[in-house]
Design an enzyme around this catalytic site. Structure first.
Site, PDB file in Angstrom:
ATOM      1  N   GLY A 205     -16.025  -8.139  -6.460  1.00  0.00           N
ATOM      2  CA  GLY A 205     -16.458  -8.098  -7.818  1.00  0.00           C
ATOM      3  C   GLY A 205     -17.518  -8.930  -8.085  1.00  0.00           C
ATOM      4  O   GLY A 205     -18.189  -9.412  -9.144  1.00  0.00           O
ATOM      5  N   LYS A 206     -18.417  -8.968  -7.170  1.00  0.00           N
ATOM      6  CA  LYS A 206     -19.750  -9.884  -6.913  1.00  0.00           C
ATOM      7  C   LYS A 206     -20.790  -9.316  -7.723  1.00  0.00           C
ATOM      8  O   LYS A 206     -21.516  -9.814  -8.595  1.00  0.00           O
ATOM      9  CB  LYS A 206     -20.083 -10.146  -5.493  1.00  0.00           C
ATOM     10  CG  LYS A 206     -19.200 -10.719  -4.668  1.00  0.00           C
ATOM     11  CD  LYS A 206     -19.779 -11.038  -3.280  1.00  0.00           C
ATOM     12  CE  LYS A 206     -20.038  -9.682  -2.416  1.00  0.00           C
ATOM     13  NZ  LYS A 206     -18.726  -9.093  -2.257  1.00  0.00           N
ATOM     14  N   GLU A 423      10.608   5.019  13.258  1.00  0.00           N
ATOM     15  CA  GLU A 423      10.344   4.173  12.147  1.00  0.00           C
ATOM     16  C   GLU A 423      11.717   3.195  11.863  1.00  0.00           C
ATOM     17  O   GLU A 423      11.265   2.212  11.118  1.00  0.00           O
ATOM     18  CB  GLU A 423       9.951   5.155  10.850  1.00  0.00           C
ATOM     19  CG  GLU A 423       8.654   6.009  11.200  1.00  0.00           C
ATOM     20  CD  GLU A 423       7.450   4.850  11.343  1.00  0.00           C
ATOM     21  OE1 GLU A 423       7.440   3.691  10.751  1.00  0.00           O
ATOM     22  OE2 GLU A 423       6.628   5.252  12.311  1.00  0.00           O
TER      23      GLU A 423
END
Length: 615
Positions: A205-206, A423
């Site tokens: 968010g700069k 998995e």
């Protein structure tokens, strides 16, 4: 002023029209056409009868234009086998001439004598018009700044639209408040900060913060990217910096936002050639303008970068950038606030729980969360739904993390069984390791480059702090090896596959870091080995310096091997002692393709399990 410019334009168009007509009247003459054609025998008879006055022949004596005594023009195809034709014409008092180019070349002459000059004139006219239309000669505008200027808040973005980074908002709110109410600060001797550097990972968010400053400040706002300073021409970057600050001084108080400042602000003298290149000259000019002999009262520089480690030290010092604001990944509370912001305008069903989504997405940035809800909306539209349900959100999270499902891929029963045991091995080892991340979901549906995936919910405190214990890292290696060991147990060592390649890379990386960076080796002790002082232009890892002997390197290899073997033994012990759990989870995966955390926990609760021993 506008009237004079309009009349000047009309005059230019009139002048161009006159020139075109003059060229057309001078060079373009339509050819005369013959009224009829004669046969060659008829032509000879008319010559001998003294009815022909003129003959215009082509160079190759194949075609002639005949003018009769009555003035009529006639076309004749000549015979090339008559060598006495010219003498016969002269004997009968016929005027003979040779035409170097036949009338068929009219359009060729037109192109060469008319169109080419006109094209040149039009080109010169357009260049002249372009030079007159701009604020100055375009050839002299290379050194002008390309900054976008907003004299009024036009971004429609305010601090209310920025969530999850409250500390950064506070820092910039003070800057905006200073610009609006400078007297309140100067009354107590406070000086306006000259520069604010926004530092953080991509997507946090700069740039959005900079837009919010533009929306809140109510002062002129100049925005430019660091890459726009540098050109191939020498001195252009420095000239653009000077022009930018001249514009800013004339509009002070104002804000100048430089995005991706690392493109121009990298360390000087760090290249292989030493460096007095164009980028360094641009940086030198930027340093001078930010804090040189001339003051820049009322100008606040806001810059953004995700690479503060490569910036020049002179650029980072107070007086140029007085504040460094870290815009980090949001925590749970911040993610919830960001989700509330991006949920505006989206039709969510009642089962969508933003708090649950925020807990499922540790490590997500604001851009990731925005993309997540957008992907969920796209999935809902694709499924012809009027609302976004939790199913679309969960599918969107999986899509963002691992890529889209490949349900069209046909899997054989053998491969499905292999992937299911692989998995299940990861999940069971992770579930039965002490103090490890809980299993979130197991799937054997191919996604991206993976044939199946096991998701864990990471500990948010550890992620935020970056502090991982030795026991956690040992558990992490054991979990990564669980898939390979499950294949060995089920199919034998001769039938193991390459499916664990990424797992083995992760194990090797963690083990080496434990030895060389974290000081977690019993033989080497708490030391960090291998200084990394790499060149930022070549990549720091390429130029890393080794500060240990060959004997120590051999010891490092032995310690890495020992850590990996220890993790292998622990994971194998868990899977061998809980083989029945491995079979149950694998069978459920084969049947349903996906097993969530609740279903896995139910299997563990209904059967006797043996927990892993502490390393």
């Amino acid at each position: 002023m506008k009237s004079n410019k309009r009349w000047r334009s009309i005059g230019l168009y009139v002048l161009l029209g006159i020139v075109v007509l003059a060229i057309a009247s001078t060079f373009v003459k339509p050819p005369t056409t013959a009224s009829e054609n004669w046969r060659y025998s008829q032509f000879i008879n008319e010559v001998e009868s003294n009815n022909v006055a003129k003959v215009r022949m082509s160079v190759d004596q194949t075609v002639a234009e005949v003018t009769t005594e009555a003035g009529e023009k006639i076309q004749v195809n000549l015979s090339p086998d008559d060598p006495n034709l010219v003498n016969r014409l002269l004997d009968n008092n016929v005027e003979v001439s040779v035409v170097r180019q036949s009338d068929d070349g009219f359009w060729v002459r037109a192109l060469s004598t008319f169109l080419v000059p006109v094209a040149l004139l039009v080109g010169l006219f357009l260049l002249f018009r372009r030079a007159q239309s701009g604020p100055g000669n375009q050839a002299l505008n290379f050194g002008k700044s390309k900054a976008r200027v907003q004299m009024e808040p036009q971004t429609q973005v305010t601090f209310n639209d920025v969530a999850g980074i409250e500390q950064a908002k506070l820092e910039l709110t003070e800057v905006v408040d200073f610009l609006k109410n400078a007297d309140r600060f100067t009354a107590v001797g406070a000086k306006i900060p000259k520069g604010v550097l926004l530092v953080g990972p991509p997507g946090t968010g700069k740039t959005l913060l900079a837009k919010a400053v533009a929306g809140e400040a109510g002062v002129p706002f100049f925005s430019i990217s660091g890459s726009e300073f540098v050109e191939m021409f020498v001195g252009v970057g420095a000239s653009r910096v000077r022009d930018l600050f001249e514009q800013a001084k004339s509009n002070a108080p104002c804000i100048v936002f430089i995005d991706e400042i690392d493109a121009v602000g990298r360390q000087r003298g760090a290249g292989l050639g030493g460096g007095n290149d164009e980028r360094e000259q641009t940086l030198n000019q930027l340093l001078t303008e930010m804090d040189g002999f001339e003051g820049n009262t009322g100008i606040i520089i806001i810059a953004a970068t995700n690479r503060p480690d490569v910036l020049d030290a002179a650029l980072m010092r107070p007086g140029r950038f007085d504040r460094q604001v870290v815009v980090d990944r949001p925590d749970y509370k911040g993610r919830l606030e960001i989700l509330n912001v991006h949920a505006r305008g989206k039709t969510l069903s009642k089962d969508v729980d933003l708090e649950k989504i925020a807990r499922r997405t540790p490590g997500f940035t604001g851009a990731d969360l925005s993309n997540l809800l957008n992907e969920a909306a796209i999935l809902a539209a694709r499924r012809n739904l009027t609302e976004i349900s939790m199913d679309e959100v969960n599918d969107a999270i999986d899509r963002v993390l691992a890529g889209p499902e490949k349900k069209d891929r046909v899997m054989s029963e053998k491969r499905k069984t292999l992937v299911a045991y692989h998995e299940a091995g990861h999940a069971i080892v992770g579930a039965l390791m002490p103090d490890y991340d809980p299993v979130q979901k197991i799937s054997i549906i191919p996604r991206g480059q993976a044939g199946g995936l096991t998701w864990f919910t990471p500990n948010e405190d550890q992620m935020d702090s970056g502090l991982y214990s030795r026991a956690y890292l040992q558990n992490q290696m054991a979990v990564a090896l669980g898939g390979r060991i499950a294949e060995e147990i089920m199919f034998g060592e001769e039938e193991v596959t390459t499916g664990a390649s990424n797992d083995l890379q992760q194990v090797a990386r963690v083990a080496r870091q434990m030895v060389t960076r974290f000081g977690m080796s019993d033989r080497l002790g708490p030391v960090a080995l291998g200084r990394q002082q790499g060149n930022p232009f070549l990549g720091r890892d390429i130029m890393s310096e080794r500060d240990f002997s060959e004997e120590t390197a051999a010891t490092i290899d032995d310690e890495v091997r020992n850590l990996v073997e220890q993790a292998y033994r622990r994971a194998k012990e868990v899977l061998v002692k809980n083989r029945h759990i491995l079979d149950l989870v694998s069978q459920q995966l084969i049947e349903k393709e996906t097993v969530d955390s609740a279903e896995l926990q139910q299997i563990l609760n209904e059967n006797e399990v043996t927990m892993a021993t502490i390393a």
